[in-house]
Design a protein around this motif. Structure first.
Motif: not given
Length: 291
Positions: A68-69, A277, A282-283, A285-287
């Motif tokens: 995602h990044n 979004n 958002p996934p 795991t965004h945090y």
């Protein structure tokens, strides 16, 4: 049977110094950062278990979470390439290294990234990693303020990691999974070591931004890009060579506080309202700082 007590407190305190914290750290802050890193690593492992084969958690299962990044994936590829080259240099007597070759060094984790890289954006390595550049600028500015003795300490701090040796990786595995409920291969432990390191780096970077926000007040120009590196924190009068031992610390600034770390976590878990979004959530795991 009582589980072994494992801590990376000393390593994390040195890493925080390397990333911009005072060399005289706040023990409570380091303890809090350690708990955050451990919690996030365990969350990452749980996310990766959704993709594993049920036998051994592999490095590829963890790398998949980076999809995602793009920037962080490219940063990880550069890390892998540097690690491959470093290992080759250790065996110069038996290997000839063509540093001018256009072919980038690879291993099976890079080959896996190439397989999931449908658009070629992960492996192009063409994007500017602004976060990494800012870390390098901060480290260079700090290094220029140190005398020889303190620079040696700073260099040692910058070389600190979670898994430089196999014994360290075993400690990391027991730290994350003390009950040994998951089997990790060597690549998975290497990736987790990298994720842990990046988590500390992100937390310190955000904490310093929180500090700058607090200093800005109503000055609209205070937080212009680059102001952190030119303010009085790094002035010549605050270098390590001060006569008074109590003021001989990096940038003569106070160590990062517990409240600054708590503010970082508040902002991470409470994103700004109205975030776009583009039709999706958002996934989950965004945090997680490493992802």
């Amino acid at each position: 049977m009582e589980l072994p007590k494992i801590s990376f407190y000393n390593e994390i305190s040195r890493m925080m110094f390397a990333f911009g914290d005072s060399n005289v750290h706040n023990p409570d802050t380091v303890t809090l950062v350690e708990s955050i890193v451990l919690k996030q690593l365990r969350t990452i492992v749980n996310e990766a278990l959704k993709y594993w084969d049920g036998h051994i958690l592999k490095g590829e299962d963890l790398i998949f979470l980076l999809r995602h990044n793009k920037i962080k994936m490219q940063r990880f590829i550069r890390y892998l390439q540097n690690k491959i080259l470093t290992n080759k240099f250790k065996n110069l007597t038996s290997n000839i290294i063509d540093l001018d070759s256009d072919e980038l060094p690879k291993n099976k984790m890079i080959e896996f990234i190439e397989k999931i890289d449908e658009t070629g954006e992960f492996t192009s390595l063409s994007d500017i990693d602004e976060v990494k550049i800012e870390r390098q600028i901060r480290a260079n500015m700090m290094a220029n303020e140190l005398d020889e003795k303190k620079y040696a300490e700073f260099h040692k701090a910058r070389c600190t990691s979670f898994g430089r040796f196999r014994t360290s990786l075993e400690r990391l595995r027991l730290w994350i999974d003390p009950k040994r409920s998951v089997s990790f291969n060597q690549d998975a432990l290497d990736v987790l070591s990298y994720f842990a390191y990046q988590t500390v780096a992100e937390i310190v970077g955000y904490a310093l931004l929180v500090r700058e926000d607090a200093k800005a007040g109503t000055d609209p120009f205070k937080n212009l890009h680059g102001s952190y590196y030119t303010n009085t924190i790094l002035s010549a009068s605050n270098r390590f060579g001060a006569n008074e031992p109590e003021t001989s610390k990096v940038a003569n600034q106070p160590p990062i506080s517990v409240n600054e770390i708590k503010e970082v976590m508040r902002r991470v878990h409470s994103p700004q309202a109205g975030k776009l979004n583009f039709g999706g959530s958002p996934p989950v795991t965004h945090y997680l700082f490493a992802l």
